[in-house]
Design a protein around this motif. Structure first.
Motif, PDB file in Angstrom:
ATOM      1  N   VAL A   8       3.971   7.120   2.823  1.00  0.00           N
ATOM      2  CA  VAL A   8       3.031   8.177   2.493  1.00  0.00           C
ATOM      3  C   VAL A   8       3.767   9.379   1.892  1.00  0.00           C
ATOM      4  CG1 VAL A   8       3.152   9.199   4.802  1.00  0.00           C
ATOM      5  CG2 VAL A   8       1.126   9.568   3.406  1.00  0.00           C
ATOM      6  N   VAL A  58      -7.105  11.883  -0.199  1.00  0.00           N
ATOM      7  CA  VAL A  58      -6.237  10.770   0.198  1.00  0.00           C
ATOM      8  C   VAL A  58      -6.324   9.710  -0.885  1.00  0.00           C
ATOM      9  CG1 VAL A  58      -5.730   9.035   1.955  1.00  0.00           C
ATOM     10  CG2 VAL A  58      -6.634  11.272   2.636  1.00  0.00           C
ATOM     11  N   ARG A  59      -5.202   9.417  -1.515  1.00  0.00           N
ATOM     12  CA  ARG A  59      -5.156   8.456  -2.620  1.00  0.00           C
ATOM     13  C   ARG A  59      -4.396   7.219  -2.149  1.00  0.00           C
ATOM     14  NH1 ARG A  59      -4.883   9.153  -8.693  1.00  0.00           N
ATOM     15  NH2 ARG A  59      -5.707  11.223  -8.201  1.00  0.00           N
ATOM     16  N   GLN A  60      -5.098   6.098  -2.045  1.00  0.00           N
ATOM     17  CA  GLN A  60      -4.494   4.845  -1.581  1.00  0.00           C
ATOM     18  C   GLN A  60      -4.367   3.881  -2.764  1.00  0.00           C
ATOM     19  OE1 GLN A  60      -7.293   3.768   1.486  1.00  0.00           O
ATOM     20  NE2 GLN A  60      -6.199   4.892   3.064  1.00  0.00           N
ATOM     21  N   THR A  61      -3.152   3.409  -2.995  1.00  0.00           N
ATOM     22  CA  THR A  61      -2.883   2.491  -4.103  1.00  0.00           C
ATOM     23  C   THR A  61      -2.620   1.102  -3.545  1.00  0.00           C
ATOM     24  OG1 THR A  61      -1.925   4.285  -5.414  1.00  0.00           O
ATOM     25  CG2 THR A  61      -1.439   2.029  -6.110  1.00  0.00           C
ATOM     26  N   ASN A  76       4.378   0.553   5.032  1.00  0.00           N
ATOM     27  CA  ASN A  76       3.462   1.490   4.397  1.00  0.00           C
ATOM     28  C   ASN A  76       4.070   2.886   4.392  1.00  0.00           C
ATOM     29  OD1 ASN A  76       1.661  -0.616   4.192  1.00  0.00           O
ATOM     30  ND2 ASN A  76       0.665  -0.132   6.132  1.00  0.00           N
ATOM     31  N   LEU A 117       0.841  -1.193   0.000  1.00  0.00           N
ATOM     32  CA  LEU A 117       0.000   0.000   0.000  1.00  0.00           C
ATOM     33  C   LEU A 117       0.875   1.242   0.000  1.00  0.00           C
ATOM     34  CD1 LEU A 117      -2.927   1.251   0.515  1.00  0.00           C
ATOM     35  CD2 LEU A 117      -2.181   1.382   2.888  1.00  0.00           C
ATOM     36  N   THR A 118       0.539   2.199  -0.850  1.00  0.00           N
ATOM     37  CA  THR A 118       1.125   3.531  -0.764  1.00  0.00           C
ATOM     38  C   THR A 118      -0.011   4.536  -0.645  1.00  0.00           C
ATOM     39  OG1 THR A 118       1.164   3.749  -3.170  1.00  0.00           O
ATOM     40  CG2 THR A 118       3.165   2.930  -2.111  1.00  0.00           C
ATOM     41  N   THR A 119       0.251   5.638   0.040  1.00  0.00           N
ATOM     42  CA  THR A 119      -0.762   6.658   0.278  1.00  0.00           C
ATOM     43  C   THR A 119      -0.218   8.019  -0.124  1.00  0.00           C
ATOM     44  OG1 THR A 119      -1.671   5.392   2.137  1.00  0.00           O
ATOM     45  CG2 THR A 119      -2.244   7.726   2.015  1.00  0.00           C
ATOM     46  N   TYR A 169      -7.715  -2.668   4.955  1.00  0.00           N
ATOM     47  CA  TYR A 169      -6.764  -1.743   5.564  1.00  0.00           C
ATOM     48  C   TYR A 169      -7.488  -0.838   6.540  1.00  0.00           C
ATOM     49  CZ  TYR A 169      -3.232   2.006   5.749  1.00  0.00           C
ATOM     50  OH  TYR A 169      -2.312   2.944   6.161  1.00  0.00           O
ATOM     51  N   PHE A 216      -7.161   2.583   8.784  1.00  0.00           N
ATOM     52  CA  PHE A 216      -6.319   3.772   8.729  1.00  0.00           C
ATOM     53  C   PHE A 216      -7.020   4.914   9.465  1.00  0.00           C
ATOM     54  CE2 PHE A 216      -9.189   3.899   5.191  1.00  0.00           C
ATOM     55  CZ  PHE A 216      -9.546   5.229   5.049  1.00  0.00           C
TER      56      PHE A 216
END
Length: 733
Positions: free
Chosen positions: A280, A122-125, A278, A105-107, A138, A140
């Motif tokens: 960000v 907030v963009r979560q990949t 993880n 996961l990247t944010t 996930y 968060f």
């Protein structure tokens, strides 16, 4: 005699066997709690908390998921925490008898700040590095006041916009999509500052991007504005007896009678020797509306690009950082340029909304009347405070003792698995009592669980003089998940005490800290590093030593308006008045009045269209929901049902995620073969920076269950049986 000796030896062997079985069964129960947990989040509620979401018996219809067993067969076998390898979460695929890596996961976080108002994306990949179809789950954090109102799912070049549904219906839609091979994203609120994102049917080697939008407003703290973006859900202690019928999450915690949803907010943890995973990225565009003297981020290195005196762009210096420490950004107005009032407005569906901030009077305007105080210091010394946190807490408490006056009284309570008082009753401030307190503080060590209720019960015991101000200062990281139980206790037992919370560490539970202070009619102070102790404790004592603005009333010329908070609480030094209102029309003026140390204070400002912003109605709805939620804590079951319906109605009017509503995005086209396996991968969270998992939680989960005691009893029985056998062997009867 020989026969009697043989019988006694047989009994000793039987005692040894029973003791061994007791020990084995107890340890097996601990393992089973992690390895054989039920699919309760798919098949139905396991406790009364689910009924708060509006359910009757099950989260989805029986024909979609008939039994717990059928759900487990669909998903494959569970994975125990012992299966989490170094730096990765793994799970078992029964079709291949293998373990598969969880999605990485990247944010990316982008914020736009205009005056007080923060709009964030907030963009979560989610990336699936395996050759299997996966589901990513996930947990968060977001700011506790965040109004989450949009979710989009990106699959390649396609954008799928989420729709708001009641939580139960959204869960049913998600389960149906997951089982039928469709891609889906489900965003749910577990607490006001904790959310879970589930992404179904991530194809092998595929990336799915989920974009969340929310709004909130900056806070003002003495002389500067500030925003906090939490980056990690710190592991939390779950007090109370176990709810034995099951669990509703996939983390290390178990539901208890004091925290019915503990498992849902306790995702798997990365092992303490693995380091963070993880990551960000954060960027901010700040347009303050006044010249800015300085911009700082106390816990992260940042690049600051000054576009003009009122406009800055801020980025992380390292571009990407581990998600293990909250991001805080503060900006200070140029000297003598602090705004005294601000009005932001919006017209939404022909109704005007306004966000109003008014600075309080300066303490210099009023004569000071110093009253003697009784200060009760409560310090959290549980395992989660190990390391830097306990050092900062001890340092803060020692600093606080130096601020006491000779006519004050004080006591110290430390809180871990038990609550312990230094003195039986509050003592006068003398060189002898201060020396005794200093030695006591320096001897404190972080260990055990976090039983805050017992500490608050002792702190609120009032045997002092009515002529003294009674102030409770609670120093903690707030790493507990029975917030509602504690809020209710504070609400009903505060009496004449005032509760001030001091948040310690890189990722404090600000939802608990701020609301505990609000229910306790005090204020919240945050300390994130040792370098901040003196400054932040100075700020705290400046508040509690000075008169406050009390009996605040707002006079409007609109009889049909609705504003929140509907009752403005007393304010301490440096705290502004902030209200959100929905009106019939923007005209005339408002008057705000109160008294400060017995002196009347009043300010008026015109209620005309101010700086236009498209988030005001959303913020108003969020504040209304907060107030309705507060009322649930002290309502009957019939009243709770009505309040729940009202919260849902407000949420649908403004497209907001709440405890009872979720955002769900479903791709209508099935993408996964129906015969493919459906393993679930829970994305593990990083530990907060500086935490030591072994010190904080040991080898066994530290709930309030008697499991560890039973293990010890079993071992004692083994030793006793062995000793009896030796005695019988040497002295047969």
């Amino acid at each position: 005699m020989k026969q009697r000796g043989q019988i006694s030896r047989n009994r000793a062997w039987q005692a040894l066997f029973v003791a061994v079985m007791l020990t084995v069964s107890t340890l097996s129960a601990q393992v089973s709690a992690h390895e054989n947990e039920s699919e309760s989040d798919l098949c139905g509620p396991v406790n009364d908390m689910d009924n708060e979401y509006g359910t009757n018996n099950a989260l989805i219809e029986p024909d979609s998921c008939v039994t717990e067993r059928s759900c487990q067969e669909e998903l494959g076998p569970e994975v125990s925490l012992s299966d989490i390898g170094r730096g990765s979460l793994v799970f078992h695929d029964e079709t291949r008898d293998s373990y598969i890596l969880a999605p990485t996961l990247t944010t990316d976080v982008q914020m736009w700040i205009t005056g007080l108002i923060v709009r964030a994306e907030v963009r979560q990949t989610f990336h699936n590095p395996s050759d299997e179809w996966l589901e990513g789950v996930y947990a968060f954090p977001l700011p506790e006041s965040a109004a989450v109102d949009h979710l989009n799912m990106l699959i390649g070049n396609r954008v799928i916009e989420a729709e708001l549904h009641e939580r139960v219906e959204a869960q049913h839609m998600y389960n149906t999509a997951r089982i039928t091979g469709k891609k889906a994203s489900l965003l749910s609120q577990e607490r006001p500052n904790i959310f879970t994102m589930s992404v179904a049917n991530i194809a092998p080697q595929e990336e799915i991007v989920v974009i969340i939008n929310y709004q909130h407003h900056a806070s003002f703290d003495g002389s500067q504005f500030q925003i906090r973006f939490p980056l990690v859900v710190a592991p939390r202690f779950s007090p109370g007896e176990l709810v034995l019928e099951g669990r509703s999450g996939r983390g290390w915690a178990q539901n208890t009678e004091a925290a019915h949803d503990a498992a849902r907010i306790a995702p798997p943890l990365r092992t303490w020797d693995a380091g963070p995973d993880n990551y960000v990225r954060i960027s901010v565009e700040l347009e303050a509306g006044f010249p800015i003297r300085k911009v700082i981020s106390p816990y992260h290195d940042i690049d600051i690009f000054k576009i003009k005196p009122e406009f800055f762009r801020i980025e992380l210096l390292d571009r990407v950082v581990p998600a293990d420490c909250d991001f805080v950004l503060s900006w200070e107005p140029a000297r003598d340029r602090l705004p005294q009032a601000a009005v932001f407005t919006q017209t939404d569906r022909d109704l005007p909304y306004a966000l109003i901030m008014v600075m309080p009077p300066s303490n210099e305007d009023f004569a000071e009347v110093k009253l003697p105080r009784e200060c009760i210091f409560v310090i959290d010394t549980s395992g989660s405070m190990h390391g830097n946190s306990i050092q900062q807490a001890r340092q803060s408490l020692l600093f606080a003792l130096e601020r006491l006056q000779s006519d004050d009284q004080f006591n110290i309570i430390q809180c871990n698995s038990f609550a312990e008082r230094l003195f039986e009753h509050s003592m006068p401030v003398t060189p002898e009592t201060l020396e005794q307190a200093g030695s006591y503080i320096r001897s404190m060590r972080a260990k055990g669980g976090t039983h805050m209720l017992a500490a608050l019960q002792q702190a609120f015991e009032d045997h002092g003089s009515l002529n003294r101000l009674r102030q409770v200062i609670f120093i903690t990281d707030g790493a507990i998940d029975n917030e509602e139980q504690l809020f209710q206790y504070i609400e009903h037992n505060l009496k004449r005490s005032r509760l001030f919370t001091v948040g310690i560490g890189p990722a404090p539970n600000t939802h608990f800290m701020q609301n505990a202070a609000r229910y306790g009619q005090g204020s919240f102070t945050q300390i994130g590093s040792s370098a901040e102790v003196a400054t932040r404790m100075d700020l705290l004592f400046a508040r509690i030593e000075n008169p406050l603005l009390a009996d605040i009333e707002i006079e409007w010329n609109d009889p049909d308006l609705e504003y929140y908070p509907s009752i403005v609480p007393d304010l301490y030094l440096g705290e502004p008045i902030v209200v959100c209102a929905r009106l019939e029309q923007l005209r005339g003026q408002i008057a705000i009045r109160g008294n400060c140390n017995g002196f009347p204070w009043k300010v008026t400002l015109p209620l005309t269209p101010g700086q236009e912003h498209q988030s005001i109605s959303t913020l108003w709805a969020r504040k209304k929901i907060e107030e309705l939620t507060d009322r649930i804590l002290k309502s009957t079951s019939t009243e709770r049902a009505a309040l729940r319906r009202e919260i849902i109605a407000v949420a649908f009017d403004h497209n907001l995620v709440t405890k009872y509503t979720s955002l769900i995005a479903v791709d209508k086209t099935p993408g996964k073969p129906l015969d493919a396996s459906r393993p679930r991968a829970h994305v593990p969270i990083n530990l907060p920076a500086g935490w030591d998992m072994a010190a904080a939680y040991g080898c066994l989960p530290q709930t309030a269950t008697p499991s560890i005691i039973l293990v010890m009893m079993g071992l004692i029985c083994c030793a006793t049986a062995g000793l009896i056998r030796l005695l019988l062997k040497g002295n047969p009867l």
